[in-house]
Motif scaffolding. Structure first.
Motif, PDB file in Angstrom:
ATOM      1  N   ARG A   1      13.686 -14.266  49.098  1.00  0.00           N
ATOM      2  CA  ARG A   1      14.647 -14.898  50.010  1.00  0.00           C
ATOM      3  C   ARG A   1      14.419 -16.404  50.134  1.00  0.00           C
ATOM      4  N   LEU A   2      14.132 -17.042  49.034  1.00  0.00           N
ATOM      5  CA  LEU A   2      13.874 -18.478  49.041  1.00  0.00           C
ATOM      6  C   LEU A   2      15.178 -19.260  49.097  1.00  0.00           C
ATOM      7  N   THR A   3      15.172 -20.363  49.821  1.00  0.00           N
ATOM      8  CA  THR A   3      16.222 -21.375  49.716  1.00  0.00           C
ATOM      9  C   THR A   3      15.646 -22.504  48.871  1.00  0.00           C
ATOM     10  N   VAL A   4      16.305 -22.801  47.761  1.00  0.00           N
ATOM     11  CA  VAL A   4      15.784 -23.785  46.809  1.00  0.00           C
ATOM     12  C   VAL A   4      16.709 -24.995  46.754  1.00  0.00           C
ATOM     13  N   ILE A   5      16.140 -26.155  46.953  1.00  0.00           N
ATOM     14  CA  ILE A   5      16.857 -27.428  46.832  1.00  0.00           C
ATOM     15  C   ILE A   5      16.360 -28.098  45.565  1.00  0.00           C
ATOM     16  N   SER A   6      17.239 -28.247  44.597  1.00  0.00           N
ATOM     17  CA  SER A   6      16.865 -28.824  43.314  1.00  0.00           C
ATOM     18  C   SER A   6      18.112 -29.347  42.627  1.00  0.00           C
ATOM     19  N   ASN A   7      17.945 -30.219  41.634  1.00  0.00           N
ATOM     20  CA  ASN A   7      19.122 -30.738  40.942  1.00  0.00           C
ATOM     21  C   ASN A   7      19.921 -29.623  40.293  1.00  0.00           C
ATOM     22  N   ASN A   8      19.233 -28.680  39.681  1.00  0.00           N
ATOM     23  CA  ASN A   8      19.876 -27.526  39.059  1.00  0.00           C
ATOM     24  C   ASN A   8      18.882 -26.361  39.123  1.00  0.00           C
ATOM     25  N   CYS A   9      19.182 -25.280  38.430  1.00  0.00           N
ATOM     26  CA  CYS A   9      18.322 -24.095  38.564  1.00  0.00           C
ATOM     27  C   CYS A   9      17.687 -23.682  37.246  1.00  0.00           C
ATOM     28  N   GLY A  10      17.252 -24.648  36.456  1.00  0.00           N
ATOM     29  CA  GLY A  10      16.553 -24.347  35.219  1.00  0.00           C
ATOM     30  C   GLY A  10      17.463 -23.713  34.175  1.00  0.00           C
ATOM     31  N   VAL A  11      16.864 -23.033  33.223  1.00  0.00           N
ATOM     32  CA  VAL A  11      17.607 -22.279  32.208  1.00  0.00           C
ATOM     33  C   VAL A  11      17.242 -20.803  32.374  1.00  0.00           C
TER      34      VAL A  11
ATOM     35  N   ASP B   1      15.503 -18.638  30.824  1.00  0.00           N
ATOM     36  CA  ASP B   1      14.173 -18.103  30.564  1.00  0.00           C
ATOM     37  C   ASP B   1      13.043 -19.053  30.934  1.00  0.00           C
ATOM     38  N   TRP B   2      13.347 -20.080  31.750  1.00  0.00           N
ATOM     39  CA  TRP B   2      12.277 -21.016  32.110  1.00  0.00           C
ATOM     40  C   TRP B   2      12.622 -21.741  33.399  1.00  0.00           C
ATOM     41  N   GLY B   3      11.581 -22.265  34.046  1.00  0.00           N
ATOM     42  CA  GLY B   3      11.786 -23.006  35.289  1.00  0.00           C
ATOM     43  C   GLY B   3      12.307 -22.101  36.390  1.00  0.00           C
ATOM     44  N   LEU B   4      13.169 -22.631  37.236  1.00  0.00           N
ATOM     45  CA  LEU B   4      13.715 -21.866  38.348  1.00  0.00           C
ATOM     46  C   LEU B   4      14.522 -20.661  37.879  1.00  0.00           C
ATOM     47  N   GLY B   5      14.958 -20.688  36.626  1.00  0.00           N
ATOM     48  CA  GLY B   5      15.659 -19.533  36.079  1.00  0.00           C
ATOM     49  C   GLY B   5      14.842 -18.260  36.138  1.00  0.00           C
ATOM     50  N   LEU B   6      13.519 -18.374  36.116  1.00  0.00           N
ATOM     51  CA  LEU B   6      12.658 -17.199  36.218  1.00  0.00           C
ATOM     52  C   LEU B   6      12.725 -16.587  37.609  1.00  0.00           C
ATOM     53  N   LEU B   7      12.782 -17.427  38.639  1.00  0.00           N
ATOM     54  CA  LEU B   7      12.930 -16.934  40.004  1.00  0.00           C
ATOM     55  C   LEU B   7      14.301 -16.295  40.209  1.00  0.00           C
ATOM     56  N   LEU B   8      15.322 -16.911  39.588  1.00  0.00           N
ATOM     57  CA  LEU B   8      16.665 -16.334  39.662  1.00  0.00           C
ATOM     58  C   LEU B   8      16.703 -14.943  39.042  1.00  0.00           C
TER      59      LEU B   8
ATOM     60  N   ILE C   1      20.744 -25.102  46.800  1.00  0.00           N
ATOM     61  CA  ILE C   1      21.451 -26.353  47.104  1.00  0.00           C
ATOM     62  C   ILE C   1      21.197 -27.266  45.918  1.00  0.00           C
ATOM     63  N   ALA C   2      22.243 -27.576  45.155  1.00  0.00           N
ATOM     64  CA  ALA C   2      22.071 -28.272  43.884  1.00  0.00           C
ATOM     65  C   ALA C   2      23.309 -29.096  43.564  1.00  0.00           C
ATOM     66  N   SER C   3      23.239 -29.815  42.446  1.00  0.00           N
ATOM     67  CA  SER C   3      24.384 -30.628  42.022  1.00  0.00           C
ATOM     68  C   SER C   3      24.956 -30.173  40.686  1.00  0.00           C
ATOM     69  N   TYR C   4      24.342 -29.129  40.099  1.00  0.00           N
ATOM     70  CA  TYR C   4      24.727 -28.748  38.737  1.00  0.00           C
ATOM     71  C   TYR C   4      24.438 -27.271  38.527  1.00  0.00           C
ATOM     72  N   VAL C   5      25.394 -26.562  37.912  1.00  0.00           N
ATOM     73  CA  VAL C   5      25.238 -25.127  37.683  1.00  0.00           C
ATOM     74  C   VAL C   5      25.027 -24.802  36.207  1.00  0.00           C
ATOM     75  N   GLY C   6      25.464 -25.644  35.300  1.00  0.00           N
ATOM     76  CA  GLY C   6      25.463 -25.348  33.872  1.00  0.00           C
ATOM     77  C   GLY C   6      24.099 -25.059  33.279  1.00  0.00           C
ATOM     78  N   GLU C   7      24.102 -24.537  32.049  1.00  0.00           N
ATOM     79  CA  GLU C   7      22.918 -24.217  31.241  1.00  0.00           C
ATOM     80  C   GLU C   7      22.195 -22.957  31.688  1.00  0.00           C
ATOM     81  N   ASN C   8      22.720 -22.256  32.692  1.00  0.00           N
ATOM     82  CA  ASN C   8      22.038 -21.060  33.159  1.00  0.00           C
ATOM     83  C   ASN C   8      23.076 -19.963  33.402  1.00  0.00           C
ATOM     84  N   LYS C   9      23.179 -19.033  32.461  1.00  0.00           N
ATOM     85  CA  LYS C   9      24.196 -17.979  32.542  1.00  0.00           C
ATOM     86  C   LYS C   9      23.936 -17.014  33.699  1.00  0.00           C
ATOM     87  N   GLU C  10      22.668 -16.749  33.976  1.00  0.00           N
ATOM     88  CA  GLU C  10      22.339 -15.844  35.068  1.00  0.00           C
ATOM     89  C   GLU C  10      22.708 -16.458  36.413  1.00  0.00           C
ATOM     90  N   PHE C  11      22.492 -17.771  36.555  1.00  0.00           N
ATOM     91  CA  PHE C  11      22.883 -18.481  37.768  1.00  0.00           C
ATOM     92  C   PHE C  11      24.387 -18.360  37.974  1.00  0.00           C
TER      93      PHE C  11
END
Length: 233
Positions: A46-56, A58-65, A74-84
């Motif tokens: 149940r994390l609230t994450v503030i970041s420019n985007n959410c990784g890809v 298989d890496w970065g914040l994408g793993l938490l997703l 809370i971000a400015s960009y959604v692209g590059e992450n299909k799961e997001f």
């Protein structure tokens, strides 16, 4: 007094379910990848994450997703992450999308103790819904509230023993402002040098903003590898 830690598990042990996190980086550049992996292993939810985007995916914040550990982004960009994208369209995650400059200023203001500010970005769009609008010199501006976080996870290239940080080129991105806006800032660094070894004029984040410090080797994955066709010959 800054804590210099030995393991990444120890670095994130105080982060509870439901925490609000700021996570540095732009794409995969300058992300605190080992701290993110430690959160994945911890299983915090149940994390609230503030970041420019959410990784890809298989890496970065994408793993938490992928593990459904994030409640809101809370971000400015959604692209590059299909799961997001999938989770947003399926209504499985909350999303607040902001203009990139607005996001940066909301974080900077939070670190500076400024509760809110006016900006022209987003006037007349969906972003303006429910927000106060005022006219200054004949131009409309939105009132945006500052952002802070329970924890800021950031990455530096170099630190000294009291937590002064130096970032490497564009890996600086959101990291300095997030370091100031977190109630507890945990810095992942590639090396720790002797206190006093960093020229004061070269310090990007003063140690007063950093509570925990840990050294970690970075994989430094490339989000998109672009090469010239001749290099394949």
């Amino acid at each position: 007094m800054i804590q210099i830690l030995e393991t990444f598990e120890e670095a994130v042990q105080d982060i509870p379910d439901g925490a609000t996190l700021m996570v540095g980086g732009f794409g995969l550049v300058g992300i605190p990848e080992n701290l993110i992996l430690a959160l994945v292993n911890k299983g915090v939810k149940r994390l609230t994450v503030i970041s420019n985007n959410c990784g890809v995916d298989d890496w970065g914040l994408g793993l938490l997703l992928r593990n459904k550990q994030i409640k809101k982004v809370i971000a400015s960009y959604v692209g590059e992450n299909k799961e997001f994208e999938r989770q947003i369209l399926a209504g499985e995650i909350e999303m607040e999308l902001l203009p990139q400059g607005t996001l940066a200023e909301k974080i900077r203001a939070g670190g500076a103790g400024i509760p809110a500010f006016y900006t022209p970005a987003g006037v007349g769009t969906l972003i303006a819904e429910g927000k106060e609008t005022r006219i200054f010199n004949g131009k409309a501006y939105l009132l945006e509230e500052a952002l802070t976080a329970d924890f800021s996870l950031i990455r530096a290239a170099k630190a000294d023993g009291v937590g002064n940080l130096v970032y490497n080129k564009t890996a600086r991105n959101f990291n300095p402002m997030m370091a100031a806006a977190g109630r507890v800032t945990i810095a992942e660094t590639e090396q720790i040098v002797q206190t006093g070894a960093i020229d004061p004029e070269h310090i990007h984040t003063p140690g007063i903003f950093v509570q925990k410090l840990i050294v970690g080797e970075q994989q430094k994955r490339i989000e998109k590898l672009t090469i010239h066709s001749e290099s394949l010959n």
